[in-house]
Each structure stands twice: as C-alpha cells, then as structure tokens.
Design a protein around this motif. Sequence first.
Motif, PDB file in Angstrom:
ATOM      1  N   PHE A 396       0.842  -1.191   0.000  1.00 43.99           N
ATOM      2  CA  PHE A 396       0.000   0.000   0.000  1.00 43.99           C
ATOM      3  C   PHE A 396       0.884   1.252   0.000  1.00 43.99           C
ATOM      4  CE2 PHE A 396      -2.542  -3.429   1.474  1.00 43.99           C
ATOM      5  CZ  PHE A 396      -3.824  -3.170   1.032  1.00 43.99           C
ATOM      6  N   VAL A 397       0.510   2.220  -0.839  1.00 45.66           N
ATOM      7  CA  VAL A 397       1.302   3.432  -1.000  1.00 45.66           C
ATOM      8  C   VAL A 397       0.461   4.625  -0.565  1.00 45.66           C
ATOM      9  CG1 VAL A 397       2.604   4.868  -2.594  1.00 45.66           C
ATOM     10  CG2 VAL A 397       2.527   2.382  -2.927  1.00 45.66           C
ATOM     11  N   SER A 398       0.894   5.317   0.463  1.00 44.20           N
ATOM     12  CA  SER A 398       0.177   6.455   1.033  1.00 44.20           C
ATOM     13  C   SER A 398       0.411   7.715   0.212  1.00 44.20           C
ATOM     14  CB  SER A 398       0.639   6.683   2.475  1.00 44.20           C
ATOM     15  OG  SER A 398       0.346   7.990   2.914  1.00 44.20           O
ATOM     16  N   VAL A 399      -0.678   8.430  -0.118  1.00 45.24           N
ATOM     17  CA  VAL A 399      -0.513   9.685  -0.849  1.00 45.24           C
ATOM     18  C   VAL A 399       0.031  10.783   0.061  1.00 45.24           C
ATOM     19  CG1 VAL A 399      -2.309   9.099  -2.525  1.00 45.24           C
ATOM     20  CG2 VAL A 399      -2.921  10.426  -0.492  1.00 45.24           C
ATOM     21  N   ARG A 400      -0.285  10.719   1.336  1.00 41.96           N
ATOM     22  CA  ARG A 400       0.245  11.733   2.256  1.00 41.96           C
ATOM     23  C   ARG A 400       1.748  11.534   2.466  1.00 41.96           C
ATOM     24  NH1 ARG A 400      -1.462  16.006   5.164  1.00 41.96           N
ATOM     25  NH2 ARG A 400      -1.048  14.999   7.165  1.00 41.96           N
ATOM     26  N   ALA A 401       2.169  10.272   2.513  1.00 37.78           N
ATOM     27  CA  ALA A 401       3.605  10.011   2.656  1.00 37.78           C
ATOM     28  C   ALA A 401       4.380  10.547   1.460  1.00 37.78           C
ATOM     29  CB  ALA A 401       3.849   8.516   2.826  1.00 37.78           C
ATOM     30  N   ALA A 402       3.708  10.612   0.311  1.00 40.66           N
ATOM     31  CA  ALA A 402       4.358  11.117  -0.903  1.00 40.66           C
ATOM     32  C   ALA A 402       4.313  12.633  -1.000  1.00 40.66           C
ATOM     33  CB  ALA A 402       3.695  10.497  -2.123  1.00 40.66           C
ATOM     34  N   GLY A 403       3.657  13.295  -0.047  1.00 35.47           N
ATOM     35  CA  GLY A 403       3.676  14.747  -0.030  1.00 35.47           C
ATOM     36  C   GLY A 403       2.349  15.427  -0.283  1.00 35.47           C
ATOM     37  N   ALA A 404       1.270  14.682  -0.520  1.00 35.05           N
ATOM     38  CA  ALA A 404      -0.039  15.316  -0.699  1.00 35.05           C
ATOM     39  C   ALA A 404      -0.473  15.958   0.618  1.00 35.05           C
ATOM     40  CB  ALA A 404      -1.061  14.291  -1.159  1.00 35.05           C
ATOM     41  N   LEU A 416      -0.872  13.324  -6.440  1.00 30.60           N
ATOM     42  CA  LEU A 416      -1.806  12.209  -6.596  1.00 30.60           C
ATOM     43  C   LEU A 416      -1.554  11.456  -7.890  1.00 30.60           C
ATOM     44  CD1 LEU A 416      -5.245  13.669  -5.367  1.00 30.60           C
ATOM     45  CD2 LEU A 416      -3.583  12.331  -4.086  1.00 30.60           C
ATOM     46  N   GLN A 417      -1.350  12.186  -8.988  1.00 30.72           N
ATOM     47  CA  GLN A 417      -1.120  11.518 -10.265  1.00 30.72           C
ATOM     48  C   GLN A 417       0.154  10.683 -10.232  1.00 30.72           C
ATOM     49  OE1 GLN A 417      -3.390  11.914 -13.223  1.00 30.72           O
ATOM     50  NE2 GLN A 417      -2.363   9.939 -13.188  1.00 30.72           N
ATOM     51  N   SER A 418       1.185  11.221  -9.615  1.00 31.01           N
ATOM     52  CA  SER A 418       2.450  10.491  -9.538  1.00 31.01           C
ATOM     53  C   SER A 418       2.303   9.200  -8.735  1.00 31.01           C
ATOM     54  CB  SER A 418       3.522  11.383  -8.903  1.00 31.01           C
ATOM     55  OG  SER A 418       4.723  10.674  -8.713  1.00 31.01           O
ATOM     56  N   VAL A 419       1.599   9.281  -7.587  1.00 30.00           N
ATOM     57  CA  VAL A 419       1.412   8.089  -6.756  1.00 30.00           C
ATOM     58  C   VAL A 419       0.572   7.043  -7.483  1.00 30.00           C
ATOM     59  CG1 VAL A 419       0.384   7.211  -4.629  1.00 30.00           C
ATOM     60  CG2 VAL A 419       1.700   9.327  -4.588  1.00 30.00           C
ATOM     61  N   ILE A 420      -0.502   7.476  -8.120  1.00 33.65           N
ATOM     62  CA  ILE A 420      -1.364   6.531  -8.840  1.00 33.65           C
ATOM     63  C   ILE A 420      -0.589   5.832  -9.942  1.00 33.65           C
ATOM     64  CG2 ILE A 420      -3.359   6.388 -10.390  1.00 33.65           C
ATOM     65  CD1 ILE A 420      -4.584   8.699  -8.675  1.00 33.65           C
ATOM     66  N   ASP A 421       0.169   6.589 -10.715  1.00 33.41           N
ATOM     67  CA  ASP A 421       0.933   5.985 -11.823  1.00 33.41           C
ATOM     68  C   ASP A 421       1.997   5.029 -11.305  1.00 33.41           C
ATOM     69  OD1 ASP A 421      -0.572   7.451 -13.599  1.00 33.41           O
ATOM     70  OD2 ASP A 421       0.938   9.016 -13.893  1.00 33.41           O
ATOM     71  N   GLY A 435      -8.383  13.050   3.974  1.00 32.11           N
ATOM     72  CA  GLY A 435      -8.057  14.435   3.676  1.00 32.11           C
ATOM     73  C   GLY A 435      -8.973  14.926   2.582  1.00 32.11           C
ATOM     74  N   MET A 436      -8.854  16.207   2.236  1.00 28.21           N
ATOM     75  CA  MET A 436      -9.563  16.785   1.103  1.00 28.21           C
ATOM     76  C   MET A 436      -8.521  17.234   0.098  1.00 28.21           C
ATOM     77  SD  MET A 436     -12.792  18.858   2.660  1.00 28.21           S
ATOM     78  CE  MET A 436     -14.107  17.955   3.493  1.00 28.21           C
ATOM     79  N   TYR A 437      -8.436  16.503  -1.005  1.00 25.19           N
ATOM     80  CA  TYR A 437      -7.344  16.672  -1.958  1.00 25.19           C
ATOM     81  C   TYR A 437      -7.828  17.520  -3.137  1.00 25.19           C
ATOM     82  CZ  TYR A 437      -5.276  12.991   0.850  1.00 25.19           C
ATOM     83  OH  TYR A 437      -4.771  12.269   1.898  1.00 25.19           O
ATOM     84  N   LEU A 443      -7.509  14.048 -13.090  1.00 27.75           N
ATOM     85  CA  LEU A 443      -6.735  12.962 -12.498  1.00 27.75           C
ATOM     86  C   LEU A 443      -7.026  11.708 -13.309  1.00 27.75           C
ATOM     87  CD1 LEU A 443      -4.874  12.878  -9.996  1.00 27.75           C
ATOM     88  CD2 LEU A 443      -6.822  12.000  -8.705  1.00 27.75           C
ATOM     89  N   ARG A 444      -5.994  11.123 -13.903  1.00 30.96           N
ATOM     90  CA  ARG A 444      -6.168   9.982 -14.809  1.00 30.96           C
ATOM     91  C   ARG A 444      -5.866   8.677 -14.079  1.00 30.96           C
ATOM     92  NH1 ARG A 444      -4.676  14.303 -17.966  1.00 30.96           N
ATOM     93  NH2 ARG A 444      -6.065  14.611 -19.774  1.00 30.96           N
TER      94      ARG A 444
END
Length: 776
Positions: A396-404, A416-421, A435-437, A443-444
């Motif tokens: 599992f990859v957290s979007v907040r851990a990635a900086g969102a 968000l796009q970077s984490v999803i890809d 959160g509210m992003y 967002l693809r």
Amino acid sequence: MRFASLLLAAVSLASTVVDAYWLQDIAHRGTAPFTPAGYQVFRNVKDYGAKGDGVTDDTDAINRAINAGNPCNRGCASTTMTPALVYFPSGTYLISRSIQPAYMTMLHGDASSPPTLKATSNFAGFGLIDGNPYYTSTLNWKAVNVFFRQVRNFIIDTTAIPPGTAATGMHWPTSQATSLQNIVFNMPTASNVVHVGLFIEEGSGGLLTDLTFNGGATGASMGNQQYTMKNLKFNNCKTAIIQLWDWGWTYVGLSINNCGVGIDLSAGGSAGKVETGSVTLIDSTLTNVGIGILTAWGQTTTPDTAGSMVLENIQLNNVPIAIQGPNSVTMLAGTSTSMNIAAWANGHVYSGSGGGNPGETAKLIAPNNRPGVLLSNGRYYTRSKPQYEQRPVGDFVSVRAAGAKGDAAADDTAVLQSVIDSATKQNKIVFLDYGMYRITSTLRIPPGAKIVGESYPTILSSGGFFNDMNSPKPVLQIGQSSGQVGQVELVDFIVSTQNAQAGAVLFEWNLMTPNGQTPSGMWDVHARIGGFTGSQQQVAQCLKTPGDATVRKECIVAFMAMHVTKGAGGLYMENVWLWTADHDIDEAANTQITIYSGRGLYIESTAGTFWLYGTGSEHHVLYQYQLSATQNIFMGQIQTETPYFAPQPNALVPFPPQSSLHDPDFSASCAGVQGNCAAAWGLRVINNSKNILVYGAGLYSFFTNYSTDCSTFAAGQTCQTRMTSLEGIAQGSQVNIYNLNTIGARQMITRDGRQVAWYADNVNVYPSCVAVYRSG
C-alpha cells in the motif's frame, strides 16, 4: 517452462505471507483539515484502553475511542468535519452498554480475523452497536439525513443475555452512503428466545451485504424507505426477516435455513391496511422453512398496490408453503422436496405502450430473459467490496507520505497523479489517507489501478479548468480513451467540486473490461456535490431562494456526475451515491441550498455489461439516470430525487440540451403537456437500448419550490408531470422494471411521449407502485 513458472509463483507467495491485516499496521497520516491540531482520524481501540480479552469490560474504552476529538454526537445534526475510523483488532470485546458511533464514523474490525463484540449477561442498551440513539423520544439524528457511515467485519454476540430478555444486536436507522458488511450475529436458539439481530425502523438506505444471522427470534426486523440487501444468511431463526414497512426493497442472494418463517410481510394485515409497499426477491434459496413468505396482501386489502411482490429464481428445499396470504390461505404451494420458482408476482402489471387500466396478477409469470454476460452460475454476478486482507502492508502506498497535503487548499494534482501511476506500475494499491485533496486538472486512473480510501477522503476539483460548461472536463478519468482495455478497483472515497465548476464531470469511465475477466468495480465511492465545509457551495454562497428563479453562476457546480462512454464496459457498481446536496450538512439547522448539477449518471456504452447494486442519483437538473443505445444492465433498487427548487427554475436552465449527449429537450417534448413537465427525469432509457433489467426503483419528486404540498395523493402528486421515459425502444428489446415506485409524478411511465401508467391507478403506502412493467 510451466513448472518453473509455478515454482516461481510459489516462492513469491511464500515471501509475501501476511501476518496481520494491513489497516492495523499501515502508518495513519490522515488529517481532517477543519478540526483542531492533533485531531486523529484513525483510532485503534486498544490505544484507548480496550483489552479484547473476553474478560475485561471494554465499553468505556471503545466509547472513548469514538468520542475523542468531540465528534458529532448527541444534539449535533450532522457534519463532515470530524471523520473517524475506529479500528478493532482481532479479539473478544466484552461490553455492558451500547457502542454509539458518531456521525461520519466508521467501525472496522480486522478483516482477516473479525473481532467479537460480546454482551455481558446484564447488558443494558438498544443494540450492542446503537447507530442512532434515542436520547429522547426521537432519534438523535434525523434518520433520512444520516449519511457516510460504515460498520464491517464483526461478530456480534448476545448469547450471554438470557434468551427471554429483550436484546438487539444492532440498531441501524440510516440512509444513503451507509453500509454494513461482513457481520455475524450470534443469538440464543432456545425456544423462548426474543432476541433480534438487526433492527431498523426509519431511514432512506443504503446497502447491507454479507451478513449472517444465527438463532434468535428474528434475524432482521426492518423498516425503511428503500434498501438493497445482498448475500444475507439466516440460520435457525424463528423468523428470518420481519418487514415493518417500506416503499421498495430489493433482496439478492438470501439464504434462509431452518427457520419457521422466511420473510414476514404481514404488517398491517390484521387491520386490512398493508404497511409494506413492495419487495423484490431474486436469486435466493430457502431450505427447511415452514412458510417461505407470509404476506398481508389480498384482493381487498388497502392501499390498492401495497404488498406488491416480485420473485425471480427462488430455490425451495423442503418449504411446504411458498407464499401464505391472509387467513392462512396458501397463495403458492411449496414442496417437501425441491422446486424452483422461475418468477412469481402479485400487483399491477403493464406492458408495451399501456394506456389502459393495469392488469392485476398474483401468479407465476415468465422470468426476465437474463443475458449470459450478467450471470455467474445462473445468478446475477455479485462481488463484495475488496478489503485486500491478503495483501501485506508493504503493498500500500500512502498519498500523504508522498507529499499530498489534503487540506482543501493546496494543489495536490501532481502528487496524486504520480502516486497513482507509480503504484499501478508496481502492482501496488494507492492508500488515500483521509483528507480533502484539491486538484486543478484531470486525475487519470490507468488500467490496473486500485485505490482505497480511509474514512471517505475527498478528491475536490477546483479552478477555471473545470468551470466551462461549453468545454466539460473530467475530474477522475478512468481509462485515458474510450474503449481502453483493463481493470480498475475504486473503494471508499468521495469526489466533489469546489466553488463554481460548471464544466466538471466528476467521473468519466472509459475503461473496457472484457467479458470473462473480473469486472472493474466501484464500492462505496460517491459523488458529493456541494453542501459541506471546503466546497464553498454552502449556505453562505448558495442559500435557497424560494420564489426566485434567478440562477446564480457561482452556484453552477457540476456538468455531470458520471459519464460512461461509448467504448466502456464491464463495470460493477455497489452503493454508489451521486448526490447534489439539497442542504448544508455542516450547518447546524441543515438549511437548504440551491446549487445546480446538470446530469446524473449517463451510460452510452454500446457493449454494455454493468451491474448497479444499491445506487442512487439525486437533484441533477436534466435527469438522474439516462441510458442511451446501451445494453445488458442490471439495476437493483435505484433511487432518485428531483431538485427541490424546481420549477423555479425549471429544467430548461441553466444547462442547454446538447444533442451530442442526447440530452432531453424539454422545450420540444413538453409542448402541449400540462403541469410541471420540464422537470428532471428519474430514469430515461432511449435509442434502442436493450436488456435493461431494473429490479426495484424509487423515483421521487417531493418538492415544488421547496414545498412538499405537491407530493401526496390528496394533492394529486403534482410535483412534476412525468418521471420514467422510454424513447425509441424497439419491440423485444426487453426494458423491464420490477416494483417501480414514484412519488410526486402524475405519469409514472411514458413511452415515446405517451402515458403508460397513471399515478392514481397504482396507489401504494406512500408512493404509486407498478409491480411489473415490460416493454414488450
């Protein structure tokens, strides 16, 4: 070569053995942006003193976990600002009083080893889980406004309470965007037992799935406007289900075993006034049941269509009486061996273009001709919401851990796009921490993506990119181009808009998942348009203005909720609510607002193959559901509402009809039609769509210009003239509807502009009801 591949797979599996449920171990970084610093979204009950040892009374510790941070509880109308996910590790939690979850609070047990909530012998309270307490003589929250809640993965045990002492496993009067999943209710089996597993007395649901009831006087005793319930099992109950009242209810995949009565629909029968509106039961099995269904319906009972019922594909094993009516009259004989009820109905029946008086039936009927692509082992395909309990936390990859940021202000699009890809390429799962992003461009979502939310996080479109009605843009685009092949799974989050967003299409579904593969899915994924803190579409900006038809541009907040494009297909939707807010959830009085969203759910897929379980679409200007030139769609208890402000303004503004989208052109179609004709369609099926199979529909219009005076039989159901439309549907195309319930509409069904079913011919408990409509 094949042996080497198998060996490699075995080594890979051995290296990813899951020791614990990932939700327990993942770092929880979720933040609620409108709460004081330090507010915790995720709470593990053991961090608040719960032991889960089956000996210690854990009641106070659990309620401490729920109440931390002062959430919306007693005396609070509703809020989105204090979300919580209260987690229970595996164990046995002894409780002596009710657990009372707050508004916008999720209770989740360990999916890999569900915890037990066990009542003490002297338990006091209305339900081990009381989802809406009676602090006074009325419910704490208005049941029809209780949204965005979940309870899943528990064993609820009342066996320590004496069988003859009243006890309830769970009290759950709630509404849309709520769900119960994977819960077992264990009750005594003594002859004097009076325990009830699940009690619901009010609301406007909702979804229940994968529940098991063992023992008790009654498995589930329920009343609600409408519900979809699937995969419910009842073992050794005196009565499996008591239906207290309803407008429309869809049961799918019931398994009732060793019970005296399967489903009791007899409420009101002793007075000759039936309380149950309609019930649709499909793909179910009853084994060793004395009376399969007990109904109050009869030729002389009132209201005229109350107690409407449609059965399809029901297997009976040693059920002597399939259906018993008033005065113990057998309406349909059962069997001491085995039999299958292909289809049976009682109620009013229409076909083709109708136009005359309805036919009335109480007999076996021909079943729908089910397309094979919608089936699995002879039943409609279902799939429970994935919880990924077999995946390790490292997947599992957290979007907040990635900086969102998730603060409703920062632009989180790129992160968000970077984490999803990245996660998709690595076959990992995106964890959308609460959160509210805010995003400012599309967002693809690529094929192969899996996205799971924590306690309903929100993706929030914002800015000029989404604010051009003449150039609509998707907020979430699933598949980059229409017909792109692949599979996607979306779970537990919300998509919304911020401020004026006249060109926002919240979901654009382009993906084609071919037949024979696991369908793509959306579970508990909602569009919530306006009416909450962070949306900038609240009372301060868009307060209702009764009597004033002026459209404020700042209150045009969405172009369309969801668009399924021509090349898409193979999508499973469960408990998806596409809601344009009628009131401000975060305002103390829930004051009504006027905001404009153009369209609800539009499906124009040529290949089709869709399953819609427990979906709703509300308050969009032109229509709630539109199906054009599509096919092979299962719809189980759809629910709609027309905008409350109509007809001031009516549906001619502010969204001009676009021929490329096959929008309804009310200026043309309403010529010569009396009443409030230019009003949103609840369901519109057009352009030779075929194999559209609706198993329960509640299409409602409660208001004209914010007054409910129009939505009664005494008033003539004058909120709008028409509600359900078939246009350009060929004979033999099979557009069939079971238990269509309408409120506030005079013409229940029209076909090519001509009336098929009239409200006053089909009076039910509150709506009008047509038990069976077949296009011919």
